[in-house]
Design an enzyme around this catalytic site. Structure first.
Site, PDB file in Angstrom:
ATOM      1  N   ASP A  11     -60.735 -22.473  19.635  1.00  0.00           N
ATOM      2  CA  ASP A  11     -59.330 -22.273  19.335  1.00  0.00           C
ATOM      3  C   ASP A  11     -59.257 -20.948  18.563  1.00  0.00           C
ATOM      4  OD1 ASP A  11     -56.541 -22.907  18.931  1.00  0.00           O
ATOM      5  OD2 ASP A  11     -57.074 -23.511  16.896  1.00  0.00           O
ATOM      6  N   ASP A  13     -56.349 -19.537  16.104  1.00  0.00           N
ATOM      7  CA  ASP A  13     -55.838 -19.620  14.730  1.00  0.00           C
ATOM      8  C   ASP A  13     -56.487 -20.793  13.999  1.00  0.00           C
ATOM      9  OD1 ASP A  13     -54.194 -17.493  15.456  1.00  0.00           O
ATOM     10  OD2 ASP A  13     -52.516 -18.814  15.962  1.00  0.00           O
TER      11      ASP A  13
END
Length: 185
Positions: A11, A13
């Site tokens: 992922d 952020d």
């Protein structure tokens, strides 16, 4: 027989960069790499993992920034990883959201917890999903990894906590700590 590759799905952020309270990150000045992320990715490269970022970008769908603004930031991020000797293989993103605007307003199998970004990457890069893993800082990341058949899922502690039914998911303070703990160095 063709040898399949393995991938580290990350992922963005909260795993690569600080997930700021400012909200949606689409400008360089708001993008802050987390400590040890380049070293961790160099180690994953050494171990033969393709590093593929899978990121929901509902800020596009909600009209907070444009697709082009995302791509400008993305090109800069990819360049920074190359400069650090830790190249990323690719970035898959989903701009859609059920509360988005116009063409972006829809449910999509690409939006995590849907697995489609990972499944597309598996097809595009000939990945062995059982030998691959997903790293995220939200429950939806773990759900997407599991739904795509990733062999392992890891959780980066931050804004969210995993519920008890995810007791089998190893948790770490950062990607750097995960790579040190699971892969040495």
């Amino acid at each position: 027989m063709v040898q399949l590759s393995k991938a580290a799905f990350l992922d963005r952020d909260g795993v690569i960069n600080r997930d700021k309270d400012k909200g949606y990150i689409f400008r360089r000045q708001d993008f802050e790499f987390l400590d040890g992320v380049f070293e961790a990715c160099r180690r994953l490269n050494e171990l033969g993992f393709k590093i593929i970022v899978v990121t929901n970008q509902s800020g596009i769908g909600r009209g907070y920034y444009t697709d082009e603004q995302f791509h400008v930031l993305n090109r800069w991020m990819l360049q920074r990883f190359r400069e650090e000797g830790a190249p990323l293989t690719d970035v898959y993103y989903c701009p859609y959201h059920p509360e988005g605007k116009g063409e972006y307003r829809k449910d999509s199998p690409y939006r995590k917890p849907g697995p489609q970004m990972l499944l597309d990457a598996a097809e595009d890069y000939g990945l062995d999903m059982a030998a691959s893993f997903m790293v995220g800082d939200k429950q939806i990341d773990v759900q997407a990894g599991r739904a795509a058949g990733a062999g392992r899922c890891y959780f980066i502690r931050g804004k969210e906590e995993l519920p008890p039914e995810y007791a089998d998911v190893k948790q770490f303070e950062s990607l750097a700590a995960l790579v040190r703990g699971e892969f040495g160095r």
